[in-house]
Enzyme design. Structure first.
Site, PDB file in Angstrom:
ATOM      1  N   ASP A 204      -3.107   4.671  -2.426  1.00  0.00           N
ATOM      2  CA  ASP A 204      -4.129   5.281  -1.584  1.00  0.00           C
ATOM      3  C   ASP A 204      -4.601   6.626  -2.163  1.00  0.00           C
ATOM      4  O   ASP A 204      -3.769   7.463  -2.543  1.00  0.00           O
ATOM      5  CB  ASP A 204      -3.523   5.508  -0.188  1.00  0.00           C
ATOM      6  CG  ASP A 204      -4.546   5.897   0.843  1.00  0.00           C
ATOM      7  OD1 ASP A 204      -5.475   5.114   1.074  1.00  0.00           O
ATOM      8  OD2 ASP A 204      -4.413   7.000   1.425  1.00  0.00           O
TER       9      ASP A 204
ATOM     10  N   HIS B 181     -11.031  -2.316   4.764  1.00  0.00           N
ATOM     11  CA  HIS B 181     -10.850  -1.844   6.141  1.00  0.00           C
ATOM     12  C   HIS B 181     -11.588  -0.539   6.426  1.00  0.00           C
ATOM     13  O   HIS B 181     -11.530  -0.051   7.550  1.00  0.00           O
ATOM     14  CB  HIS B 181      -9.354  -1.680   6.404  1.00  0.00           C
ATOM     15  CG  HIS B 181      -8.757  -0.645   5.494  1.00  0.00           C
ATOM     16  ND1 HIS B 181      -8.613  -0.841   4.133  1.00  0.00           N
ATOM     17  CD2 HIS B 181      -8.326   0.615   5.736  1.00  0.00           C
ATOM     18  CE1 HIS B 181      -8.103   0.253   3.589  1.00  0.00           C
ATOM     19  NE2 HIS B 181      -7.917   1.148   4.540  1.00  0.00           N
ATOM     20  N   ASP B 182     -12.221   0.050   5.411  1.00  0.00           N
ATOM     21  CA  ASP B 182     -12.981   1.291   5.610  1.00  0.00           C
ATOM     22  C   ASP B 182     -14.484   1.064   5.553  1.00  0.00           C
ATOM     23  O   ASP B 182     -15.260   2.011   5.729  1.00  0.00           O
ATOM     24  CB  ASP B 182     -12.647   2.315   4.510  1.00  0.00           C
ATOM     25  CG  ASP B 182     -11.195   2.757   4.514  1.00  0.00           C
ATOM     26  OD1 ASP B 182     -10.578   2.762   5.591  1.00  0.00           O
ATOM     27  OD2 ASP B 182     -10.683   3.099   3.432  1.00  0.00           O
TER      28      ASP B 182
ATOM     29  N   GLU C 282      -6.806   3.606  -5.641  1.00  0.00           N
ATOM     30  CA  GLU C 282      -8.024   3.857  -4.877  1.00  0.00           C
ATOM     31  C   GLU C 282      -8.544   5.232  -5.278  1.00  0.00           C
ATOM     32  O   GLU C 282      -7.860   6.241  -5.086  1.00  0.00           O
ATOM     33  CB  GLU C 282      -7.750   3.828  -3.370  1.00  0.00           C
ATOM     34  CG  GLU C 282      -9.048   3.862  -2.588  1.00  0.00           C
ATOM     35  CD  GLU C 282      -8.926   4.445  -1.198  1.00  0.00           C
ATOM     36  OE1 GLU C 282      -9.768   4.145  -0.356  1.00  0.00           O
ATOM     37  OE2 GLU C 282      -7.978   5.243  -0.950  1.00  0.00           O
TER      38      GLU C 282
ATOM     39  N   ASP D  37       0.855  -1.178   0.000  1.00  0.00           N
ATOM     40  CA  ASP D  37       0.000   0.000   0.000  1.00  0.00           C
ATOM     41  C   ASP D  37       0.898   1.239   0.000  1.00  0.00           C
ATOM     42  O   ASP D  37       1.746   1.388   0.888  1.00  0.00           O
ATOM     43  CB  ASP D  37      -0.860  -0.029   1.275  1.00  0.00           C
ATOM     44  CG  ASP D  37      -2.199   0.647   1.090  1.00  0.00           C
ATOM     45  OD1 ASP D  37      -2.239   1.689   0.441  1.00  0.00           O
ATOM     46  OD2 ASP D  37      -3.195   0.118   1.621  1.00  0.00           O
TER      47      ASP D  37
END
Ligand code: TEU
Length: 556
Positions: free
Chosen positions: A201, A325-326, A252, A100
């Protein structure tokens, strides 16, 4: 490399949130050795690659999305030697590693920011975005995605820096060519180690409109989302590093558009391999507002998938996912996490895995993990959730009860509860005290049970992963929504010259009949997978609560 042969078009990627995955000791937080100990489990599932959320040095204000050193492993997770061991052992198991990369912002604890703070002459000052006050206050009305204004004052220099996320996450100034060189250097470092790819990200936020004016009609996002130079920057990074190493990349994309995503993920490979977009995960927002408690809009969900499936076909490539994870757990969100937990978890899996794109499974999704249904603010850890609680309860007058109900539905901590491995204390996640409370249902829902039960959600995912590799139409076929207006069924076809695949899904608990259009010769159809026993044949079917069926018709 030709479009057909790229490994990631038939692959399934497993996302690990290391803090909550497996603690090899008693710290209460997961670590790299914990991940290594579970490689056999991931191999059994059929994982092609792991996306590892940030493991770099970080004060952990946003659980690693606030990086203070891009070249070091956070000691909470282990050492660089642990990381090298993970990379080697994953590769031995045929599993690739995707890192990431968080380069829209750094932690304010990063040495660049520390040097820039309070010193207009620092060589790193221009790595960040600084503006003078306007009328004695913030330079504009842009909002932080975690609540409040997006600017923070540096008192020593009387200038504000921009932070689109927490105030401890300062946005980098991509207009500065040195920043872009640093980014290339970071990615090069990890690619050189043998890392196979990168998840970038909020990468569509890196180019801001340079006049930094007030947004009269919104929170500022239209001035930095898919911004003026974003494609240029991505092409520059891609040419310098991704193409050199043949890395897979997934961007993302926050609040993006289909048109931009067609370009980000175009087949010419000039920018990224694929994109995450979140439009299908806003169907339970009320008037676009996340912090509301609302049922999901089923018709809209199908419209969004239809738009993106048909819009990217032949042009770009999307990531397929429900969870990360969000996001809250999908079985609690769109399924039934009580009576039909297993059926609905399988149905939701099938309905997204049979689309075109690369599926992502978020840890615990493959065993049908649920939201923890927390009832007290003291149970939450996420900076976004605690900030929003403070703003909405203490400033906006929302009652505590209402806010807790909203958090129980929307908080990012819903997905961050420790992975449920077995029936031991703390679900076998740690021998210490977990950093975030384990969901109470772990004695029933855990990986050990799932692996022992041939009918489990786990083996259903395993089968979906295998189907993608065996049936070409899943990768290449066009997408046809068969029932866009139906209030209960989500049925689509995938079709190429040789094969037709039907994915039929009942999203609710009432049984419903469906007549497959006569253009599909059901007498030739083979049922590849279902979450119930399927005996009937012919074009008229009855779909039971949360039933899913996948049929293949080979054209002669
Ligand atoms: O998330 C980007 C993002 O905008 C959202 O998913 C966000 O968490 C949500 O919309 C808030 O309502 C990425 C990471 O996935 C997330 O964990 C980080 O907190 C964020 O970027 C900042 O780095």
């Amino acid at each position: 490399m030709s479009v057909q042969t790229e490994w990631w078009r038939t692959a399934t990627i497993y996302q690990i949130y290391p803090k909550s995955f497996c603690d090899s000791g008693s710290k209460g937080t997961g670590d790299i050795q914990g991940i290594i100990s579970k490689l056999g489990y991931l191999k059994l599932l059929g994982t092609d690659a792991i996306w590892l959320t940030p493991v770099y040095e970080s004060p952990m204000v946003d659980n690693g999305y606030d990086i203070s050193d891009y070249y070091a492993i956070n000691p909470d997770f282990g050492t660089m030697a642990d990381f090298d061991e993970l990379l080697e052992k994953a590769h031995q198991n045929g599993i690739r590693i995707i890192m990431d990369i968080v380069v829209n912002h750094t932690s304010t604890a990063h040495k660049w920011f520390q040097s820039a703070l309070g010193d207009k002459n620092s060589p790193y000052r221009d790595y960040y975005i600084w503006k003078d006050p306007v009328d004695g206050r913030e330079p504009n009305n842009w909002a932080s995605k975690f609540g409040g204004n997006a600017w923070e004052l540096d008192e020593a220099t009387n200038q504000y820096y921009l932070h689109l996320f927490a105030k401890e996450q300062a946005d980098l100034n991509w207009e500065n060519p040195q920043v872009r060189e640093e980014v290339k250097h970071i990615i090069d470092f990890w690619a050189e180690k043998g890392v196979d790819g990168f998840r970038l990200d909020v990468i569509n936020l890196i180019s801001k409109q340079q006049d930094f004016t007030d947004d009269e009609s919104g929170d500022g996002r239209r001035f930095y989302t898919d911004g003026p130079r974003v494609h240029e920057y991505l092409q520059e990074i891609s040419e310098a590093v991704f193409q050199k190493y043949g890395s897979v990349t997934v961007g993302e994309m926050s609040s993006t558009t289909l048109e931009h995503c067609q370009q980000y993920s175009a087949n010419d490979g000039k920018e990224l391999s694929m994109v995450f977009n979140f439009h299908h995960l806003k169907v339970d927002y009320s008037n676009g507002e996340k912090w509301t408690k609302a049922p999901f809009d089923f018709i809209q969900l199908k419209q969004i998938f239809n738009k993106w499936q048909t819009g990217l076909n032949g042009k770009g490539w999307g990531a397929l996912f429900w969870c990360n994870h969000d996001q809250p757990r999908v079985v609690s969100r769109l399924g039934d996490d009580q009576q039909y937990r297993v059926e609905s978890a399988k149905m939701l899996a099938a309905s997204v895995h049979m689309m075109q794109g690369t599926p992502y499974i978020y840890q615990g999704e493959e065993i049908g993990m649920t939201n923890p249904h927390y009832t007290d603010i003291s149970q939450y850890r996420d900076v976004e959730s605690t900030n929003m609680y403070d703003i909405m309860v203490n400033h906006d007058g929302v009652s505590k009860e209402d806010m807790l109900a909203i958090l129980a539905q929307k908080s990012r901590d819903n997905s961050r509860t420790p992975m449920q491995w077995n029936t031991e204390e703390h679900a076998g996640f740690t021998q210490g005290q977990p950093w975030l409370e384990v969901a109470r249902n772990y004695p029933e829902i855990n990986a050990a049970h799932a692996v022992d039960d041939p009918d489990s959600v786990f083996y259903f995912y395993q089968k979906l992963i295998q189907l993608r590799k065996a049936i070409p139409v899943i990768t290449s076929g066009e997408y046809i929504d068969l029932l866009p207006e139906h209030k209960q069924l989500f049925c689509y076809a995938r079709r190429d010259e040789k094969q037709t695949l039907l994915c039929l899904n009942n999203y609710y608990s009432e049984e419903v009949e469906y007549s497959v259009p006569p253009t599909f010769s059901m007498e030739k159809a083979q049922c590849l997978l279902s979450n119930y026993d399927v005996a009937e044949s012919g074009n008229t079917l009855s779909l039971r609560p949360y039933e899913t069926r996948i049929y293949l018709i080979e054209e002669c």
